[in-house]
Design a protein around this motif. Structure first.
Motif, PDB file in Angstrom:
ATOM      1  N   GLN A 191       0.866  -1.113  -0.026  1.00 23.54           N
ATOM      2  CA  GLN A 191      -0.004  -0.169  -0.076  1.00 23.54           C
ATOM      3  C   GLN A 191       0.721   1.271   0.187  1.00 23.54           C
ATOM      4  N   GLN A 192       0.193   2.229  -0.518  1.00 24.01           N
ATOM      5  CA  GLN A 192       0.984   3.551  -0.769  1.00 24.01           C
ATOM      6  C   GLN A 192       0.031   4.591  -0.205  1.00 24.01           C
ATOM      7  N   LEU A 193       0.683   5.827  -0.260  1.00 21.19           N
ATOM      8  CA  LEU A 193      -0.434   7.049   0.135  1.00 21.19           C
ATOM      9  C   LEU A 193      -0.420   7.894  -1.365  1.00 21.19           C
ATOM     10  N   TYR A 194      -1.706   8.151  -1.507  1.00 20.99           N
ATOM     11  CA  TYR A 194      -2.149   8.886  -2.668  1.00 20.99           C
ATOM     12  C   TYR A 194      -2.888  10.140  -2.222  1.00 20.99           C
ATOM     13  N   LEU A 195      -2.684  11.164  -3.389  1.00 25.29           N
ATOM     14  CA  LEU A 195      -3.553  12.187  -3.188  1.00 25.29           C
ATOM     15  C   LEU A 195      -4.597  12.492  -3.942  1.00 25.29           C
ATOM     16  N   VAL A 196      -5.704  12.167  -3.463  1.00 27.64           N
ATOM     17  CA  VAL A 196      -7.048  12.104  -4.360  1.00 27.64           C
ATOM     18  C   VAL A 196      -7.583  13.458  -4.671  1.00 27.64           C
ATOM     19  N   PHE A 197      -7.654  13.815  -5.795  1.00 28.51           N
ATOM     20  CA  PHE A 197      -8.196  15.243  -6.208  1.00 28.51           C
ATOM     21  C   PHE A 197      -8.984  15.180  -7.648  1.00 28.51           C
ATOM     22  N   PHE A 198      -9.661  16.172  -7.707  1.00 27.44           N
ATOM     23  CA  PHE A 198     -10.560  16.432  -9.093  1.00 27.44           C
ATOM     24  C   PHE A 198      -9.945  17.425  -9.987  1.00 27.44           C
ATOM     25  N   ALA A 199      -9.963  17.137 -11.358  1.00 24.88           N
ATOM     26  CA  ALA A 199      -9.433  17.951 -12.503  1.00 24.88           C
ATOM     27  C   ALA A 199     -10.218  17.447 -13.660  1.00 24.88           C
ATOM     28  N   GLY A 200     -11.564  17.671 -13.805  1.00 24.66           N
ATOM     29  CA  GLY A 200     -12.394  17.112 -14.801  1.00 24.66           C
ATOM     30  C   GLY A 200     -12.709  15.768 -14.637  1.00 24.66           C
ATOM     31  N   MET A 201     -12.140  15.145 -13.947  1.00 20.52           N
ATOM     32  CA  MET A 201     -12.401  13.430 -13.283  1.00 20.52           C
ATOM     33  C   MET A 201     -11.843  13.474 -11.970  1.00 20.52           C
ATOM     34  N   ARG A 202     -12.200  12.454 -11.237  1.00 21.26           N
ATOM     35  CA  ARG A 202     -11.711  12.122 -10.139  1.00 21.26           C
ATOM     36  C   ARG A 202     -10.587  11.078 -10.382  1.00 21.26           C
ATOM     37  N   GLY A 208       3.677  23.243 -12.577  1.00 16.23           N
ATOM     38  CA  GLY A 208       2.458  23.498 -11.989  1.00 16.23           C
ATOM     39  C   GLY A 208       1.222  22.968 -12.763  1.00 16.23           C
ATOM     40  N   PHE A 209       0.105  22.410 -12.306  1.00 15.86           N
ATOM     41  CA  PHE A 209      -0.900  21.711 -12.537  1.00 15.86           C
ATOM     42  C   PHE A 209      -2.136  22.479 -11.954  1.00 15.86           C
ATOM     43  N   THR A 210      -3.031  22.867 -12.707  1.00 14.10           N
ATOM     44  CA  THR A 210      -4.224  23.534 -11.777  1.00 14.10           C
ATOM     45  C   THR A 210      -5.266  22.281 -11.738  1.00 14.10           C
ATOM     46  N   ILE A 211      -5.716  22.386 -10.415  1.00 13.98           N
ATOM     47  CA  ILE A 211      -6.585  21.118 -10.011  1.00 13.98           C
ATOM     48  C   ILE A 211      -7.842  21.859  -9.328  1.00 13.98           C
ATOM     49  N   GLU A 212      -9.084  21.224  -9.650  1.00 14.26           N
ATOM     50  CA  GLU A 212     -10.203  21.988  -9.218  1.00 14.26           C
ATOM     51  C   GLU A 212     -10.187  21.832  -7.614  1.00 14.26           C
ATOM     52  N   ARG A 213      -9.941  20.667  -7.309  1.00 17.01           N
ATOM     53  CA  ARG A 213     -10.222  20.650  -5.482  1.00 17.01           C
ATOM     54  C   ARG A 213      -9.335  19.494  -5.027  1.00 17.01           C
ATOM     55  N   CYS A 214      -8.713  19.247  -3.975  1.00 16.81           N
ATOM     56  CA  CYS A 214      -8.364  18.088  -3.278  1.00 16.81           C
ATOM     57  C   CYS A 214      -9.319  17.533  -2.446  1.00 16.81           C
ATOM     58  N   GLU A 215      -9.288  16.211  -2.433  1.00 21.42           N
ATOM     59  CA  GLU A 215     -10.430  15.554  -1.698  1.00 21.42           C
ATOM     60  C   GLU A 215     -10.002  14.866  -0.745  1.00 21.42           C
ATOM     61  N   GLU A 216      -8.858  14.277  -0.592  1.00 20.58           N
ATOM     62  CA  GLU A 216      -8.436  13.484   0.463  1.00 20.58           C
ATOM     63  C   GLU A 216      -6.956  12.752   0.449  1.00 20.58           C
ATOM     64  N   ILE A 217      -6.253  12.335   1.370  1.00 22.91           N
ATOM     65  CA  ILE A 217      -5.275  11.417   1.380  1.00 22.91           C
ATOM     66  C   ILE A 217      -5.799  10.082   1.445  1.00 22.91           C
ATOM     67  N   ALA A 218      -5.513   9.312   0.714  1.00 22.60           N
ATOM     68  CA  ALA A 218      -5.927   7.732   0.655  1.00 22.60           C
ATOM     69  C   ALA A 218      -4.963   6.848   0.730  1.00 22.60           C
ATOM     70  N   LYS A 219      -4.881   5.606   1.562  1.00 22.65           N
ATOM     71  CA  LYS A 219      -4.141   4.383   1.351  1.00 22.65           C
ATOM     72  C   LYS A 219      -4.508   3.592   0.529  1.00 22.65           C
ATOM     73  N   ALA A 220      -3.853   3.243  -0.737  1.00 24.43           N
ATOM     74  CA  ALA A 220      -4.211   2.238  -1.661  1.00 24.43           C
ATOM     75  C   ALA A 220      -3.130   1.411  -2.128  1.00 24.43           C
ATOM     76  N   HIS A 221      -3.507   0.509  -3.062  1.00 24.88           N
ATOM     77  CA  HIS A 221      -2.422  -0.285  -3.653  1.00 24.88           C
ATOM     78  C   HIS A 221      -2.914  -0.531  -5.111  1.00 24.88           C
ATOM     79  N   VAL A 222      -2.071  -0.797  -5.903  1.00 22.76           N
ATOM     80  CA  VAL A 222      -2.256  -0.833  -7.486  1.00 22.76           C
ATOM     81  C   VAL A 222      -2.801  -2.361  -7.439  1.00 22.76           C
ATOM     82  N   VAL A 223      -3.813  -2.699  -8.288  1.00 20.25           N
ATOM     83  CA  VAL A 223      -4.587  -3.858  -8.342  1.00 20.25           C
ATOM     84  C   VAL A 223      -4.342  -4.428  -9.959  1.00 20.25           C
ATOM     85  N   GLU A 224      -4.390  -3.539 -10.764  1.00 17.50           N
ATOM     86  CA  GLU A 224      -4.180  -4.123 -12.247  1.00 17.50           C
ATOM     87  C   GLU A 224      -3.673  -2.946 -13.244  1.00 17.50           C
TER      88      GLU A 224
END
Length: 487
Positions: free
Chosen positions: A331-342, A414-430
């Motif tokens: 598992q790793q930590l990911y920044l979840v954000f929205f920029a035209g898509m989640r 720099g990359f504009t993003i519409e909003r930050c949502e959360e920090i999530a712990k996740a893992h690559v599945v496929e």
């Protein structure tokens, strides 16, 4: 010792005192309270090492001893804002004059080290705190080997004390709000220091501080707990709280006032209207002057989704990368954000998240997504619309929008993003046929999110001088493949 090993032993809270430029620790079990240096002392007809006289605190007569003299520490330029630490042990009271209260630390037994042949005692225990060595003073040191004078507690008070359930609290304040934390729920107090920039510094997080090799998010205490909002500081002191999964959060504090033992009769209910988030404040303490301290419900903080997610950014890498019991990938930590898509990106890929300046906020992205430049840390940083690069139509940028700064070598993009949502712990599945990696957010919902690889995206935007020859030799199909980024 690893974090897993520490899970099997209990930590203990200690009050950290500065004495003549030296740090010493006293167990919170017998640290009764801290008061300002008394203006008036009564002299005794006999002396003693460091004895300055007696002070009267409420109904108690307590000998005041200058701990600097007792320990043979520096006496030059004694400050006038000294504090008296009241020690209660086996129905005996003594007051120790020290420079200041340095904080509170929860220490594991395995973190203690023995210093042999120390003065006054056969063995002195020490531990590290805030990059300094702290010497532990025990009741036997104070009342035995050091031979401090003490006053016995009257029998009537002994009975009353035993009938009450006492707990130790740290009293402090932030932007005019008086707060209290239960000492055994405080991992440590962090001295005032400059806040470091971080990709998690959005919303009520103002930056990070370094604690035991981790970047701990420092949050706006007022905003997070529903008490209003303060101006984002450049530096701050803090109270560090341990969260589930061995995460941490530091609550911004301006002043540490006192460490006190409070009985149940000294704590009252707190009206819900006191805060916009009343779940964090159910009790309060009113001192003898009528000053009220709101007691922070740390258990409620640990259950709050926003605080819990933020605390996980401070989880040690060894814990984050641990393979789970089901044998899935690390598992790793990911920044979840929205920029035209989640979408999301590895948290370590982002070096900062900053507010959007006016010149970018009013700019429209070109077909390639370019929006202009900003200056950051003495560099010119090109800004791109992340949504446009994703092939999506971005929404109107607003106050919650931000610029995500990504470094490539010494340079920044720099990359504009519409909003930050959360920090999530996740893992690559496929990975699908197009090389798009999918990740599962925590087990609680198993949501799949596309991963954005900003490093690969930057190579498509600006291949750099080292890749120019390869770019020239690429076929159109290969060049198009280079421009792709993982989602």
């Amino acid at each position: 010792m690893t974090d897993d090993q520490k899970d099997h032993e209990a930590s203990h809270a200690y009050g950290i005192l500065r004495v003549g430029g030296t740090l010493v620790a006293l167990s919170s079990d017998f640290l009764r309270e801290v008061v300002p240096r008394p203006a008036h002392l009564s002299q005794l007809p006999y002396g003693g090492s460091g004895l300055m006289g007696t002070m009267i605190l409420r109904d108690d007569t307590i000998p005041l001893v200058d701990l600097r003299l007792v320990l043979g520490l520096n006496q030059n330029d004694t400050p006038q804002d000294d504090v008296a630490v009241i020690i209660s042990h086996e129905d005996r009271l003594v007051a120790l004059l020290v420079d200041s209260i340095h904080g509170i630390a929860n220490v594991y037994p395995s973190d203690m080290r023995a210093c042999k042949n120390a003065p006054h005692v056969d063995e002195k225990m020490v531990f590290t705190f805030d990059n300094s060595v702290v010497s532990l003073l025990s009741p036997n040191d104070l009342f035995g080997a050091l031979g401090l004078p003490s006053i016995s507690v009257p029998p009537r008070e002994q009975m009353a004390e035993r009938q009450k359930s006492h707990e130790t609290y740290l009293l402090c304040s932030c932007a005019g709000h008086d707060l209290a934390f239960r000492a055994d729920e405080v991992e440590a107090t962090h001295p005032r220091s400059v806040l470091s920039p971080s990709p998690v510094a959005v919303g009520f997080c103002d930056g990070v501080v370094h604690y035991h090799g981790r970047d701990v998010p420092m949050i706006d205490t007022l905003s997070a707990l529903g008490l209003g909002r303060r101006m984002s500081p450049q530096q701050s002191a803090g109270v560090i709280i341990r969260f589930p999964d061995d995460g941490f959060i530091a609550f911004e504090i301006e002043t540490f006032h006192n460490v006190v033992k409070l009985g149940s009769d000294q704590i009252t209910d707190c009206p819900s209207v006191i805060s916009g988030k009343p779940q964090f404040f159910e009790r309060a303490h009113i001192d003898e002057t009528g000053r009220s301290f709101l007691i922070v419900d740390v258990k409620a903080c640990r259950k709050d989704p926003a605080l819990l997610n933020l605390s996980r950014t401070a989880i040690a890498e060894s814990a984050v990368a641990r393979t789970d019991s089901a044998g899935t990938s690390a598992q790793q930590l990911y920044l979840v954000f929205f920029a035209g898509m989640r979408t999301c990106c590895p948290i370590l890929q982002a070096s900062e998240i900053i507010r959007i300046p006016e010149n970018i906020l009013s700019s429209s992205p070109s077909h390639s997504g370019y929006m202009g430049t900003i200056t950051r840390h003495g560099q010119i940083v090109p800004i791109y619309c992340a949504a446009r690069l994703f092939g999506r139509e971005g929404h109107m940028l607003a106050k919650d929008s931000a610029i995500l700064i990504v470094r490539r070598g010494p340079g920044m993009f720099g990359f504009t993003i519409e909003r930050c949502e959360e920090i999530a712990k996740a893992h690559v599945v496929e990975s699908n046929d197009q090389g798009q990696a999918l990740v599962a957010r925590r087990r609680r919902d198993g949501t799949l999110l596309p991963i954005t690889d900003f490093a690969r995206m930057i190579e498509g935007i600006d291949p750099g001088p080292k890749r120019s020859t390869d770019q020239e030799n690429c076929t159109p199909d290969a060049r198009e493949q280079q421009d792709m980024f993982a989602m």
